[in-house]
Design an enzyme around this catalytic site. Sequence first.
Site, PDB file in Angstrom:
ATOM      1  N   CYS A  93       0.817  -1.228   0.000  1.00  7.15           N
ATOM      2  CA  CYS A  93       0.000   0.000   0.000  1.00  7.15           C
ATOM      3  C   CYS A  93       0.845   1.270   0.000  1.00  7.15           C
ATOM      4  O   CYS A  93       1.433   1.592  -1.030  1.00  7.15           O
ATOM      5  CB  CYS A  93      -1.000  -0.041   1.138  1.00  7.15           C
ATOM      6  SG  CYS A  93      -2.426   1.021   0.834  1.00  7.15           S
ATOM      7  N   HIS A 194      -3.545  -5.515   2.349  1.00 10.24           N
ATOM      8  CA  HIS A 194      -3.214  -5.643   3.772  1.00 10.24           C
ATOM      9  C   HIS A 194      -3.855  -6.934   4.295  1.00 10.24           C
ATOM     10  O   HIS A 194      -4.428  -7.715   3.548  1.00 10.24           O
ATOM     11  CB  HIS A 194      -3.855  -4.484   4.563  1.00 10.24           C
ATOM     12  CG  HIS A 194      -3.346  -3.129   4.232  1.00 10.24           C
ATOM     13  ND1 HIS A 194      -2.118  -2.669   4.649  1.00 10.24           N
ATOM     14  CD2 HIS A 194      -3.911  -2.121   3.513  1.00 10.24           C
ATOM     15  CE1 HIS A 194      -1.964  -1.420   4.232  1.00 10.24           C
ATOM     16  NE2 HIS A 194      -3.016  -1.071   3.539  1.00 10.24           N
TER      17      HIS A 194
HETATM   18  N1  GLN Z   1      -2.065   6.965   2.268  1.00  9.53           N
HETATM   19  C1  GLN Z   1      -2.168   6.060   1.129  1.00  9.53           C
HETATM   20  C2  GLN Z   1      -3.592   6.103   0.516  1.00  9.53           C
HETATM   21  O1  GLN Z   1      -4.518   6.525   1.169  1.00  9.53           O
HETATM   22  C3  GLN Z   1      -1.827   4.634   1.529  1.00  9.53           C
HETATM   23  C4  GLN Z   1      -2.790   4.068   2.561  1.00  9.53           C
HETATM   24  C5  GLN Z   1      -2.333   2.744   3.145  1.00  9.53           C
HETATM   25  O2  GLN Z   1      -1.146   2.431   3.227  1.00  9.53           O
HETATM   26  N2  GLN Z   1      -3.331   1.945   3.621  1.00  9.53           N
HETATM   27  O3  GLN Z   1      -3.768   5.667  -0.619  1.00  9.53           O
END
Ligand code: GLN
Length: 248
Positions: A93, A194
């Site tokens: 992510c 995740h």
């Molecule tokens: N901040 C990034 C987004 O919102 C990654 C979010 C995350 O790692 N869950 O896309």
Amino acid sequence: MKVRVAHLYPDYLNIYADRGNIAVLERRARLRGHTLDVTGVGPGDGLPDGGVDLFYVGGGQDREQALVAPDLAARGEAIRAAVAAGAALLAVCGGYQLLGRGYRGRDGSWLAGAALFPLETVAGETRMIGDVLIECSFAPGAPQTVAGFENHAGRTLLDPGAEPLGRVVAGFGNDGRSGYEGCRVGTAIGTYLHGPLLPRNPWLADWLLARALENAGAAAALEPLPDELERAAHAVAAQRARARGGKA
Ligand code: GLN
């Protein structure tokens, strides 16, 4: 065999228990008689002396990403060279986004990335949240599915010809429109999934571990593990994603 792992920014990019991916790799290595030598790498820290067999970076909110992005971008050349030489890499992510050319946040700010993956990411107005199931065809044998959970505002656009990690069976994936999720460059994998990812996708954990062992100079053949619990967790997560239907 000792496998040298660089866990990048563990105090900043560790959302949704992504640290659990390291615990899975440690256990699966130990059950085969190998050990992981994990070094946490924060801003300004050097990479482990002697080299890295596997890089790992988890996810994080925009704020945490901004805190580490300049340091990660400055490591781009070293990471690209290590992966080109055979080091494995898993980026999840927010870490995945910052291993592309860059990430444009909701406020319009641009965070330059490490430019390992041929892609860019732009934050959208809404978040892409829910269970995801993708189908991968890069590993030997029949296509394999990967189940996980996504929560991102970023829309990730792969360059023409770039290889996704897999085809979206259910969920949003990279941008909610392309039908693909993640990116793979040789032994490096980036993904939005995740969960954490690896406990419910044991084949992927072993694929990464085998690449890291190869880089460390060991034979990559890993004897299979029973994985009943892991397979059951995968089936439950896959069913949840399929029940969600196509894209949310
Ligand atoms: N901040 C990034 C987004 O919102 C990654 C979010 C995350 O790692 N869950 O896309």
